[in-house]
Scaffold this motif. Structure first.
Motif, mmCIF file in Angstrom:
data_model
loop_
_atom_site.group_PDB
_atom_site.id
_atom_site.type_symbol
_atom_site.label_atom_id
_atom_site.label_comp_id
_atom_site.label_asym_id
_atom_site.label_seq_id
_atom_site.Cartn_x
_atom_site.Cartn_y
_atom_site.Cartn_z
ATOM 1 N N GLU A 1 -1.803 6.542 -5.390
ATOM 2 C CA GLU A 1 -0.798 5.517 -5.135
ATOM 3 C C GLU A 1 0.479 5.877 -5.876
ATOM 4 O O GLU A 1 0.441 6.206 -7.063
ATOM 5 C CB GLU A 1 -1.274 4.140 -5.604
ATOM 6 C CG GLU A 1 -2.531 3.638 -4.924
ATOM 7 C CD GLU A 1 -2.958 2.291 -5.475
ATOM 8 O OE1 GLU A 1 -2.295 1.285 -5.163
ATOM 9 O OE2 GLU A 1 -3.949 2.255 -6.229
ATOM 10 N N LEU B 1 4.137 4.191 -6.815
ATOM 11 C CA LEU B 1 4.855 2.919 -6.887
ATOM 12 C C LEU B 1 6.330 3.207 -7.117
ATOM 13 O O LEU B 1 6.717 3.752 -8.153
ATOM 14 C CB LEU B 1 4.278 2.066 -8.011
ATOM 15 C CG LEU B 1 2.770 1.782 -7.878
ATOM 16 C CD1 LEU B 1 2.220 1.212 -9.172
ATOM 17 C CD2 LEU B 1 2.495 0.858 -6.712
ATOM 18 N N ARG C 1 4.967 0.734 -2.253
ATOM 19 C CA ARG C 1 3.828 1.580 -2.625
ATOM 20 C C ARG C 1 3.501 2.545 -1.487
ATOM 21 O O ARG C 1 3.284 2.139 -0.357
ATOM 22 C CB ARG C 1 2.588 0.728 -2.914
ATOM 23 C CG ARG C 1 1.349 1.583 -3.201
ATOM 24 C CD ARG C 1 0.121 0.739 -3.480
ATOM 25 N NE ARG C 1 -0.292 -0.041 -2.312
ATOM 26 C CZ ARG C 1 -1.263 -0.956 -2.346
ATOM 27 N NH1 ARG C 1 -1.880 -1.224 -3.479
ATOM 28 N NH2 ARG C 1 -1.583 -1.622 -1.243
#
Length: 297
Positions: free
Chosen positions: A230, A232, A278
């Motif tokens: 992930e 961000l 994200r």
């Protein structure tokens, strides 16, 4: 232009995605004051060979600018401001506004352009020319409206300096490690983020996805881990990201990548709303968010 989406593109505001689990668990691990929606997603057959990184490039374009035609790795065009037009070789065209995204599959020929800014640029130029001509004529006649006309001319000039004709967008993708620090495709581009090497995610196929979060002051997302990586990206405000008990502060136009199966939670400890996009990449059979027993903060 007429908006037309590729069959492989799934975009904008798909609320309540099934991959987001219920908000349960201990209080400090639960979401509070946070909203989330899917912006876009797309399938990827395989990662680039060898070591890979997540790359976020910011690529502003002045009015009428064109990038391409070209093809490359799969990824997302996410627009921060203005309108970015993406035209595909099969004739389909997508106008992507601020807060929206389009997914480009691997090796599909396309062109990025700033068509919408062209009309604004022409209108500003016409206003500026008219204001200059008017100011000259009033000055010669000694009219008392000359100071007001001068104020108008300065205002038009200030708008021009701010350049409302520009668009500004990210290209977000997984790249081979050997492309780290490569030459930028346009002069005004900026390298917002290049991650550390990603852990191996397996053989695929994969799913890449963009989610947008808005977190109110004092709010937080659900504490979770993912079967994929992930990234961000902060688009407004300042984020506090908890990973493995450590807190990292991430400012606007910066990003942090978290490896697969690592507990994380996103906090807004500021006084203004926090905006975060994200980017996630995971095996197609994997889970985007799995609850963890406690907050990683």
């Amino acid at each position: 232009m007429i908006r037309a989406l590729l069959p492989l593109v799934i975009a904008t505001a798909i609320g309540g995605c099934a991959s987001t689990p219920a908000n349960v668990g201990p209080p400090d691990a639960q979401a509070r004051g946070a909203s989330q929606h899917v912006v876009a997603e797309g399938p990827v057959g395989a990662m680039p060979a060898g070591t890979t990184v997540v790359s976020v490039l910011a690529l502003p374009q002045p009015a009428g600018a064109i990038l391409g035609p070209h093809s490359h790795i799969p990824g997302f065009t996410y627009v921060l401001g203005g309108v970015a037009t993406v035209a595909f070789v099969d004739g389909k065209t997508v106008d992507v506004a601020a807060g929206e995204a389009v997914f480009t599959p691997a090796n599909v020929v396309h062109v990025h352009s700033n068509e919408r800014g062209r009309g604004v640029a022409i209108a500003l130029a016409a206003l500026l020319i008219g204001a200059v001509v008017g100011l000259v004529m009033l000055s010669r006649r000694g009219r008392r409206w000359t100071p007001l006309w001068l104020v108008g001319l300065i205002t038009i000039g200030a708008i021009g300096v701010a350049d409302p004709t520009m668009n500004d967008w990210y290209f977000i993708a997984v790249r081979p490690e050997n492309q780290r620090g490569a030459a930028m495709p346009v002069p005004a581009a900026r390298r917002t983020h290049e991650s550390a090497a990603l852990a191996d995610l397996g053989a695929g196929p994969f799913l890449e996805r963009l989610d947008a979060f808005v977190i109110e002051p004092g709010g937080r997302t659900m504490a979770h881990r993912s079967d994929g990586a992930e990234t961000l990206i902060v688009t407004d405000g300042r984020a506090t990201i908890c990973v493995g008990g450590a807190k990292t502060t991430v400012d606007r136009d910066q990003a942090l990548t978290v490896q697969a199966n690592t507990p994380l939670q996103l906090l807004n400890m500021g006084t203004a709303p926090l905006g975060v996009v994200r980017f996630s990449v995971r095996p197609r059979s994997g889970h985007l968010e799995t609850l963890v027993d406690s907050s990683p903060c």
